[in-house]
Design a protein around this motif. Structure first.
Motif, PDB file in Angstrom:
ATOM      1  N   TRP A  79      13.273  33.917 -17.090  1.00 56.27           N
ATOM      2  CA  TRP A  79      12.982  32.647 -16.440  1.00 56.27           C
ATOM      3  C   TRP A  79      11.684  32.712 -15.648  1.00 56.27           C
ATOM      4  O   TRP A  79      10.962  31.715 -15.538  1.00 56.27           O
ATOM      5  CB  TRP A  79      14.141  32.255 -15.538  1.00 56.27           C
ATOM      6  CG  TRP A  79      13.880  31.019 -14.727  1.00 56.27           C
ATOM      7  CD1 TRP A  79      13.828  30.904 -13.376  1.00 56.27           C
ATOM      8  CD2 TRP A  79      13.605  29.699 -15.226  1.00 56.27           C
ATOM      9  NE1 TRP A  79      13.553  29.613 -12.987  1.00 56.27           N
ATOM     10  CE2 TRP A  79      13.414  28.846 -14.112  1.00 56.27           C
ATOM     11  CE3 TRP A  79      13.514  29.160 -16.506  1.00 56.27           C
ATOM     12  CZ2 TRP A  79      13.131  27.487 -14.244  1.00 56.27           C
ATOM     13  CZ3 TRP A  79      13.232  27.804 -16.633  1.00 56.27           C
ATOM     14  CH2 TRP A  79      13.038  26.990 -15.514  1.00 56.27           C
ATOM     15  N   ARG A  97      15.289  24.362 -16.686  1.00 57.09           N
ATOM     16  CA  ARG A  97      16.135  25.489 -16.272  1.00 57.09           C
ATOM     17  C   ARG A  97      17.527  25.374 -16.892  1.00 57.09           C
ATOM     18  O   ARG A  97      18.110  26.369 -17.319  1.00 57.09           O
ATOM     19  CB  ARG A  97      16.246  25.581 -14.752  1.00 57.09           C
ATOM     20  CG  ARG A  97      16.896  26.895 -14.316  1.00 57.09           C
ATOM     21  CD  ARG A  97      16.884  27.096 -12.829  1.00 57.09           C
ATOM     22  NE  ARG A  97      17.910  26.306 -12.150  1.00 57.09           N
ATOM     23  CZ  ARG A  97      18.229  26.470 -10.858  1.00 57.09           C
ATOM     24  NH1 ARG A  97      17.588  27.369 -10.124  1.00 57.09           N
ATOM     25  NH2 ARG A  97      19.156  25.726 -10.301  1.00 57.09           N
ATOM     26  N   ARG A  98      18.062  24.165 -16.949  1.00 53.04           N
ATOM     27  CA  ARG A  98      19.373  23.998 -17.586  1.00 53.04           C
ATOM     28  C   ARG A  98      19.292  24.320 -19.072  1.00 53.04           C
ATOM     29  O   ARG A  98      20.179  24.978 -19.626  1.00 53.04           O
ATOM     30  CB  ARG A  98      19.882  22.576 -17.369  1.00 53.04           C
ATOM     31  CG  ARG A  98      20.374  22.312 -15.956  1.00 53.04           C
ATOM     32  CD  ARG A  98      21.186  21.030 -15.899  1.00 53.04           C
ATOM     33  NE  ARG A  98      20.373  19.855 -16.120  1.00 53.04           N
ATOM     34  CZ  ARG A  98      19.782  19.165 -15.141  1.00 53.04           C
ATOM     35  NH1 ARG A  98      19.919  19.553 -13.890  1.00 53.04           N
ATOM     36  NH2 ARG A  98      19.070  18.086 -15.410  1.00 53.04           N
ATOM     37  N   TRP A 100      17.038  26.244 -20.493  1.00 50.10           N
ATOM     38  CA  TRP A 100      16.770  27.681 -20.603  1.00 50.10           C
ATOM     39  C   TRP A 100      18.072  28.472 -20.478  1.00 50.10           C
ATOM     40  O   TRP A 100      18.324  29.408 -21.245  1.00 50.10           O
ATOM     41  CB  TRP A 100      15.779  28.104 -19.511  1.00 50.10           C
ATOM     42  CG  TRP A 100      15.509  29.579 -19.488  1.00 50.10           C
ATOM     43  CD1 TRP A 100      14.526  30.252 -20.163  1.00 50.10           C
ATOM     44  CD2 TRP A 100      16.234  30.576 -18.750  1.00 50.10           C
ATOM     45  NE1 TRP A 100      14.613  31.602 -19.899  1.00 50.10           N
ATOM     46  CE2 TRP A 100      15.640  31.826 -19.041  1.00 50.10           C
ATOM     47  CE3 TRP A 100      17.331  30.521 -17.883  1.00 50.10           C
ATOM     48  CZ2 TRP A 100      16.107  33.014 -18.481  1.00 50.10           C
ATOM     49  CZ3 TRP A 100      17.810  31.708 -17.334  1.00 50.10           C
ATOM     50  CH2 TRP A 100      17.196  32.932 -17.626  1.00 50.10           C
ATOM     51  N   ALA A 101      18.928  28.105 -19.515  1.00 48.52           N
ATOM     52  CA  ALA A 101      20.196  28.810 -19.308  1.00 48.52           C
ATOM     53  C   ALA A 101      21.132  28.620 -20.505  1.00 48.52           C
ATOM     54  O   ALA A 101      21.807  29.562 -20.940  1.00 48.52           O
ATOM     55  CB  ALA A 101      20.864  28.325 -18.028  1.00 48.52           C
ATOM     56  N   ARG A 105      22.539  31.617 -22.982  1.00 48.28           N
ATOM     57  CA  ARG A 105      23.936  31.839 -23.383  1.00 48.28           C
ATOM     58  C   ARG A 105      24.067  31.866 -24.902  1.00 48.28           C
ATOM     59  O   ARG A 105      24.818  32.673 -25.460  1.00 48.28           O
ATOM     60  CB  ARG A 105      24.829  30.744 -22.792  1.00 48.28           C
ATOM     61  CG  ARG A 105      24.980  30.831 -21.278  1.00 48.28           C
ATOM     62  CD  ARG A 105      26.062  29.890 -20.764  1.00 48.28           C
ATOM     63  NE  ARG A 105      25.657  28.496 -20.880  1.00 48.28           N
ATOM     64  CZ  ARG A 105      25.007  27.819 -19.943  1.00 48.28           C
ATOM     65  NH1 ARG A 105      24.668  28.425 -18.802  1.00 48.28           N
ATOM     66  NH2 ARG A 105      24.693  26.547 -20.114  1.00 48.28           N
ATOM     67  N   ILE A 114      21.438  36.100 -16.577  1.00 49.22           N
ATOM     68  CA  ILE A 114      20.920  34.744 -16.343  1.00 49.22           C
ATOM     69  C   ILE A 114      20.753  34.495 -14.844  1.00 49.22           C
ATOM     70  O   ILE A 114      19.714  34.017 -14.387  1.00 49.22           O
ATOM     71  CB  ILE A 114      21.853  33.698 -16.970  1.00 49.22           C
ATOM     72  CG1 ILE A 114      21.895  33.882 -18.492  1.00 49.22           C
ATOM     73  CG2 ILE A 114      21.398  32.281 -16.617  1.00 49.22           C
ATOM     74  CD1 ILE A 114      22.925  33.012 -19.188  1.00 49.22           C
ATOM     75  N   ASP A 115      21.790  34.849 -14.066  1.00 46.23           N
ATOM     76  CA  ASP A 115      21.731  34.621 -12.615  1.00 46.23           C
ATOM     77  C   ASP A 115      20.627  35.440 -11.961  1.00 46.23           C
ATOM     78  O   ASP A 115      19.905  34.950 -11.082  1.00 46.23           O
ATOM     79  CB  ASP A 115      23.076  34.966 -11.974  1.00 46.23           C
ATOM     80  CG  ASP A 115      24.176  33.991 -12.366  1.00 46.23           C
ATOM     81  OD1 ASP A 115      23.836  32.875 -12.819  1.00 46.23           O
ATOM     82  OD2 ASP A 115      25.364  34.342 -12.229  1.00 46.23           O
ATOM     83  N   ILE A 118      17.218  33.847 -12.533  1.00 41.62           N
ATOM     84  CA  ILE A 118      16.988  32.588 -11.823  1.00 41.62           C
ATOM     85  C   ILE A 118      16.780  32.800 -10.328  1.00 41.62           C
ATOM     86  O   ILE A 118      15.973  32.108  -9.694  1.00 41.62           O
ATOM     87  CB  ILE A 118      18.168  31.624 -12.071  1.00 41.62           C
ATOM     88  CG1 ILE A 118      18.140  31.132 -13.533  1.00 41.62           C
ATOM     89  CG2 ILE A 118      18.122  30.433 -11.120  1.00 41.62           C
ATOM     90  CD1 ILE A 118      19.331  30.295 -13.926  1.00 41.62           C
TER      91      ILE A 118
END
Length: 306
Positions: A79, A97-98, A100-101, A105, A114-115, A118
């Motif tokens: 990210w 960002r949504r 990308w996440a 997944r 992922i966390d 970010i």
């Protein structure tokens, strides 16, 4: 000079006379969610007048890393570098960002990865909510978009995620949608591409097996032999529907599989009501001929042969 318009069905293009080495196409193996945000980023890059070297100087990332990210090659990008390019190109970071996440997944990245990517990365480009008119459009069209997606996709959850991602992609392209010849048509193409990118294919056409199982006739109380015969008939019908041209397929799905009126279908597709009626008439004629031909014994001429 005005920005070059790019039709939603042709999301990529490089303006003539651009200095520097041209950026290659998106890798064929890029998954649907990843491609959704990557196409928007590439469009902004192509229209910016910047080169890969410019992006490198302004973001602090190497040209090779940027080129890799913009082509979708190598490992799924972190990210941090993605957000850096968004800042340089002025792309709203919240919807990306949504997306990308979701793509992370889809790429089998763990939630912890992922966390960690970010955390600590500031989001300071663009508002954190869509424009009011975009929100109104979303509220108006979400039910029909979701019903359409459920016809093709494996589960209600996947249909909902796909529609959510399509609306985020539309947020990123909202200015383009508003300046297009028809915002409803533009938006429908964004939604349709998202759905079709995730739809299973059979012989190159959308697979509608789930729709065949879900027909009203199959849910009625019938003997097993009758149900099997009905299933065979439904499969033949939906296979023929899947081979229709895109517009006729959409009309058949929305009108006959989702139970919408001609006027409601016209509102969703952004076409006149008469165009819906005409497409429906053509599609039904085509299906009748196709199914009659398929049922005719081998060596027996169908009506279309006369």
């Amino acid at each position: 000079m005005n920005a070059k318009h790019v039709h939603p069905s042709q999301p990529e293009g490089i303006p003539p006379g651009r200095p520097g080495r041209k950026l290659g196409p998106i890798d064929a193996g890029v998954a649907a969610s990843h491609r959704l945000w990557l196409e928007v980023l590439r469009m902004r890059f192509f229209r910016s007048g910047l080169t890969i070297s410019d992006l490198s100087e302004r973001s602090g990332w190497s040209k090779s890393k940027i080129s890799e990210l913009l082509r979708g090659t190598g490992l799924y990008p972190r990210w941090e570098i993605t957000c850096s390019l968004l800042h340089v190109l002025g792309v709203p970071t919240w919807p990306v960002r949504r997306l990308w996440a979701a793509a992370a997944r889809e790429a089998q990245k763990k939630p912890e990865w992922i966390d960690s990517c970010i955390q600590g990365v500031a989001l300071h480009v663009g508002p954190d909510t869509p424009p009011v008119d975009h929100r109104a459009f979303t509220e108006m069209h979400r039910p029909a978009y979701t019903a359409y997606a459920r016809t093709f996709l494996r589960s209600d959850a996947q249909a909902k995620r796909t529609v959510d991602e399509a609306f985020d992609a539309l947020w990123l392209r909202w200015d383009e949608a508003l300046t297009s010849s028809d915002v409803v048509k533009f938006s429908w193409q964004v939604l349709r591409r998202s759905v079709m990118a995730r739809t299973p294919r059979l012989d190159g056409h959308p697979e509608l097996t789930g729709a065949a199982f879900g027909t009203v006739a199959l849910s009625e109380k019938k003997a097993p032999a009758e149900k099997f015969a009905q299933f065979e008939e439904s499969m033949a019908l939906f296979a023929a529907v899947s081979r229709l041209p895109a517009h006729h397929l959409d009309v058949m799905v929305l009108k006959h599989m989702r139970g919408m009126s001609d006027a409601a279908v016209a509102d969703v597709l952004g076409v006149p009501v008469v165009a819906v009626s005409s497409a429906d008439h053509y599609a039904q004629q085509h299906l009748t001929t196709a199914l009659r031909s398929e049922r005719a014994p081998e060596g027996t001429p169908s009506d279309s042969d006369h």
